[in-house]
Motif scaffolding. Structure first.
Motif, PDB file in Angstrom:
ATOM      1  N   SER A 155      -3.510   0.626  -9.771  1.00 15.47           N
ATOM      2  CA  SER A 155      -2.914  -0.697  -9.983  1.00 15.47           C
ATOM      3  C   SER A 155      -1.404  -0.575  -9.933  1.00 15.47           C
ATOM      4  O   SER A 155      -0.841   0.505 -10.141  1.00 15.47           O
ATOM      5  CB  SER A 155      -3.359  -1.298 -11.321  1.00 15.47           C
ATOM      6  OG  SER A 155      -2.749  -0.623 -12.407  1.00 15.47           O
ATOM      7  N   SER A 203      -7.023  -3.813  -1.208  1.00 14.02           N
ATOM      8  CA  SER A 203      -6.063  -4.179  -2.233  1.00 14.02           C
ATOM      9  C   SER A 203      -6.265  -5.642  -2.596  1.00 14.02           C
ATOM     10  O   SER A 203      -6.502  -6.478  -1.726  1.00 14.02           O
ATOM     11  CB  SER A 203      -4.632  -3.958  -1.740  1.00 14.02           C
ATOM     12  OG  SER A 203      -3.710  -4.435  -2.703  1.00 14.02           O
ATOM     13  N   ILE A 251      -5.949   4.168   1.936  1.00 13.94           N
ATOM     14  CA  ILE A 251      -6.266   2.923   1.262  1.00 13.94           C
ATOM     15  C   ILE A 251      -7.482   2.274   1.898  1.00 13.94           C
ATOM     16  O   ILE A 251      -7.702   2.371   3.104  1.00 13.94           O
ATOM     17  CB  ILE A 251      -5.073   1.944   1.282  1.00 13.94           C
ATOM     18  CG1 ILE A 251      -5.349   0.793   0.324  1.00 13.94           C
ATOM     19  CG2 ILE A 251      -4.779   1.451   2.686  1.00 13.94           C
ATOM     20  CD1 ILE A 251      -4.135   0.035  -0.104  1.00 13.94           C
ATOM     21  N   ARG A 309       4.665  -6.055  -5.905  1.00 14.90           N
ATOM     22  CA  ARG A 309       4.239  -5.910  -4.523  1.00 14.90           C
ATOM     23  C   ARG A 309       5.415  -5.416  -3.703  1.00 14.90           C
ATOM     24  O   ARG A 309       6.545  -5.494  -4.106  1.00 14.90           O
ATOM     25  CB  ARG A 309       3.759  -7.243  -3.976  1.00 14.90           C
ATOM     26  CG  ARG A 309       2.424  -7.669  -4.548  1.00 14.90           C
ATOM     27  CD  ARG A 309       1.952  -8.940  -3.922  1.00 14.90           C
ATOM     28  NE  ARG A 309       1.693  -8.765  -2.502  1.00 14.90           N
ATOM     29  CZ  ARG A 309       1.323  -9.748  -1.696  1.00 14.90           C
ATOM     30  NH1 ARG A 309       1.193 -10.963  -2.173  1.00 14.90           N
ATOM     31  NH2 ARG A 309       1.104  -9.524  -0.424  1.00 14.90           N
ATOM     32  N   THR A 316      -1.778  -6.282  -9.142  1.00 15.96           N
ATOM     33  CA  THR A 316      -2.355  -5.754  -7.909  1.00 15.96           C
ATOM     34  C   THR A 316      -3.202  -4.527  -8.206  1.00 15.96           C
ATOM     35  O   THR A 316      -2.804  -3.652  -8.971  1.00 15.96           O
ATOM     36  CB  THR A 316      -1.226  -5.375  -6.916  1.00 15.96           C
ATOM     37  OG1 THR A 316      -0.361  -6.502  -6.746  1.00 15.96           O
ATOM     38  CG2 THR A 316      -1.809  -4.997  -5.564  1.00 15.96           C
ATOM     39  N   ARG A 340       0.841  -1.191   0.000  1.00 12.94           N
ATOM     40  CA  ARG A 340       0.000   0.000   0.000  1.00 12.94           C
ATOM     41  C   ARG A 340       0.878   1.243   0.000  1.00 12.94           C
ATOM     42  O   ARG A 340       2.001   1.231   0.493  1.00 12.94           O
ATOM     43  CB  ARG A 340      -0.883   0.027   1.241  1.00 12.94           C
ATOM     44  CG  ARG A 340      -0.144   0.451   2.511  1.00 12.94           C
ATOM     45  CD  ARG A 340      -0.993   0.323   3.727  1.00 12.94           C
ATOM     46  NE  ARG A 340      -1.248  -1.056   4.054  1.00 12.94           N
ATOM     47  CZ  ARG A 340      -2.108  -1.473   4.964  1.00 12.94           C
ATOM     48  NH1 ARG A 340      -2.822  -0.588   5.639  1.00 12.94           N
ATOM     49  NH2 ARG A 340      -2.285  -2.746   5.206  1.00 12.94           N
ATOM     50  N   CYS A 356      -9.303   4.287  -8.006  1.00 12.51           N
ATOM     51  CA  CYS A 356      -8.791   2.958  -8.271  1.00 12.51           C
ATOM     52  C   CYS A 356      -7.335   3.103  -8.708  1.00 12.51           C
ATOM     53  O   CYS A 356      -6.958   4.112  -9.329  1.00 12.51           O
ATOM     54  CB  CYS A 356      -9.620   2.328  -9.391  1.00 12.51           C
ATOM     55  SG  CYS A 356      -9.080   0.697  -9.902  1.00 12.51           S
ATOM     56  N   TYR A 402      -6.115  -1.575  -6.315  1.00 14.93           N
ATOM     57  CA  TYR A 402      -6.430  -0.929  -5.040  1.00 14.93           C
ATOM     58  C   TYR A 402      -7.646  -0.036  -5.183  1.00 14.93           C
ATOM     59  O   TYR A 402      -7.937   0.477  -6.255  1.00 14.93           O
ATOM     60  CB  TYR A 402      -5.280  -0.001  -4.595  1.00 14.93           C
ATOM     61  CG  TYR A 402      -3.890  -0.559  -4.697  1.00 14.93           C
ATOM     62  CD1 TYR A 402      -3.222  -0.597  -5.912  1.00 14.93           C
ATOM     63  CD2 TYR A 402      -3.218  -1.016  -3.567  1.00 14.93           C
ATOM     64  CE1 TYR A 402      -1.929  -1.087  -6.013  1.00 14.93           C
ATOM     65  CE2 TYR A 402      -1.918  -1.506  -3.653  1.00 14.93           C
ATOM     66  CZ  TYR A 402      -1.285  -1.535  -4.881  1.00 14.93           C
ATOM     67  OH  TYR A 402       0.003  -2.015  -4.974  1.00 14.93           O
ATOM     68  N   TRP A 403      -8.292   0.218  -4.039  1.00 17.22           N
ATOM     69  CA  TRP A 403      -9.225   1.323  -3.901  1.00 17.22           C
ATOM     70  C   TRP A 403      -8.713   2.246  -2.795  1.00 17.22           C
ATOM     71  O   TRP A 403      -8.376   1.779  -1.698  1.00 17.22           O
ATOM     72  CB  TRP A 403     -10.634   0.846  -3.541  1.00 17.22           C
ATOM     73  CG  TRP A 403     -11.403   0.344  -4.711  1.00 17.22           C
ATOM     74  CD1 TRP A 403     -11.755  -0.947  -4.978  1.00 17.22           C
ATOM     75  CD2 TRP A 403     -11.935   1.128  -5.788  1.00 17.22           C
ATOM     76  NE1 TRP A 403     -12.453  -1.021  -6.153  1.00 17.22           N
ATOM     77  CE2 TRP A 403     -12.581   0.240  -6.675  1.00 17.22           C
ATOM     78  CE3 TRP A 403     -11.924   2.496  -6.106  1.00 17.22           C
ATOM     79  CZ2 TRP A 403     -13.204   0.671  -7.846  1.00 17.22           C
ATOM     80  CZ3 TRP A 403     -12.542   2.915  -7.269  1.00 17.22           C
ATOM     81  CH2 TRP A 403     -13.186   2.015  -8.123  1.00 17.22           C
ATOM     82  N   TYR A 404      -8.648   3.547  -3.135  1.00 16.69           N
ATOM     83  CA  TYR A 404      -8.299   4.586  -2.172  1.00 16.69           C
ATOM     84  C   TYR A 404      -9.474   5.546  -2.060  1.00 16.69           C
ATOM     85  O   TYR A 404     -10.180   5.798  -3.037  1.00 16.69           O
ATOM     86  CB  TYR A 404      -7.071   5.378  -2.623  1.00 16.69           C
ATOM     87  CG  TYR A 404      -5.756   4.653  -2.483  1.00 16.69           C
ATOM     88  CD1 TYR A 404      -5.307   3.800  -3.479  1.00 16.69           C
ATOM     89  CD2 TYR A 404      -4.965   4.829  -1.351  1.00 16.69           C
ATOM     90  CE1 TYR A 404      -4.098   3.130  -3.356  1.00 16.69           C
ATOM     91  CE2 TYR A 404      -3.750   4.166  -1.222  1.00 16.69           C
ATOM     92  CZ  TYR A 404      -3.324   3.319  -2.234  1.00 16.69           C
ATOM     93  OH  TYR A 404      -2.125   2.667  -2.106  1.00 16.69           O
TER      94      TYR A 404
END
Lengths: 113, 114
Positions: free
Chosen positions: B93, B48, B45, B97, B31, A100, B91, B33-35
């Protein structure tokens, strides 16, 4: 936990002035550091990054150096333009946080002609 | 070609309704994500996914449910919308990682609950 602290805004400058936006961080591991920029009504764009100590990230005249000893990643530009007006976010990412991004509060920059 | 695209860009809805936001990325990233960005521009965040598997689930009300039908899509469904849900949802990506995970963001969905 991880955290990022940015200088408080808003920042207002005249065109061609020198810009510094301070950023310091706290991390449990060894982070990568980023500056993102958000222009009005748009999403975030990566401005520059640095992945290890003493690395300098640079793009579009902006620079920032990863300083592990002072846990800082200050953003600088020698001569700002009206088109640089935006919100700037400092962020970090590290392994223990599962990829993150942890963001600072954002700094609104307005450049006047 | 838009790398990370979200729909809709704007969403105005009444309290109590259920709504969805869709996100697609054509970068081949693993990967997504939403923030959430609040009214003071602070970004945090929410979720994920890595290869359709949920890997981050922050303290988000369970009215919010992400769904990843495949690694190129991550949708966000919100039940029983409340006034406090008004925000911009982004959103994103990334390919890698961990610490080198540079994220690419969509244009955002401005959700207004009235």
């Amino acid at each position: 936990g991880n955290s990022v602290t940015q200088m408080e805004g808003p920042v207002t400058l005249s065109e061609e002035a020198f810009l510094t936006i301070n950023c310091t961080y706290t991390a449990t591991g060894y982070p990568s550091l980023f500056w993102y920029v958000q222009y009005p009504g748009e999403g975030l764009q990566l401005l520059l990054k640095a992945t290890k100590a003493d690395d300098k990230g640079s793009n579009k005249g902006f620079e920032a150096t990863y300083r592990k000893e002072t846990t800082s990643f200050h953003l600088e530009k020698g001569s700002v333009q009206v088109s640089d007006s935006a919100v700037y976010f400092c962020a970090l990412s590290e392994e223990t946080s599962g990829s993150r991004l942890t963001f600072g509060e954002g700094t609104q920059l307005t450049v006047n002609p | 070609d838009t790398a990370v695209s979200q729909t809709p860009k704007y969403l105005v809805t009444q309290m109590g309704n259920d709504k969805s936001i869709k996100c697609e990325q054509n970068l081949g990233h693993d990967t997504m994500y939403w923030y959430k960005q609040d009214s003071k521009k602070f970004l945090k965040i929410m979720f994920s996914y890595n290869n359709k598997e949920l890997i981050i689930n922050e303290t988000v009300p369970n009215r919010f449910s992400p769904k990843s039908p495949d690694k190129a899509h991550l949708n966000l469904h919100i039940n029983s919308l409340e006034l406090g849900d008004s925000a911009v949802y982004f959103c994103a990506s990334s390919q890698a990682r961990g610490r080198r995970a540079e994220a690419f963001f969509g244009q955002g969905t401005r959700l207004t609950v009235v």
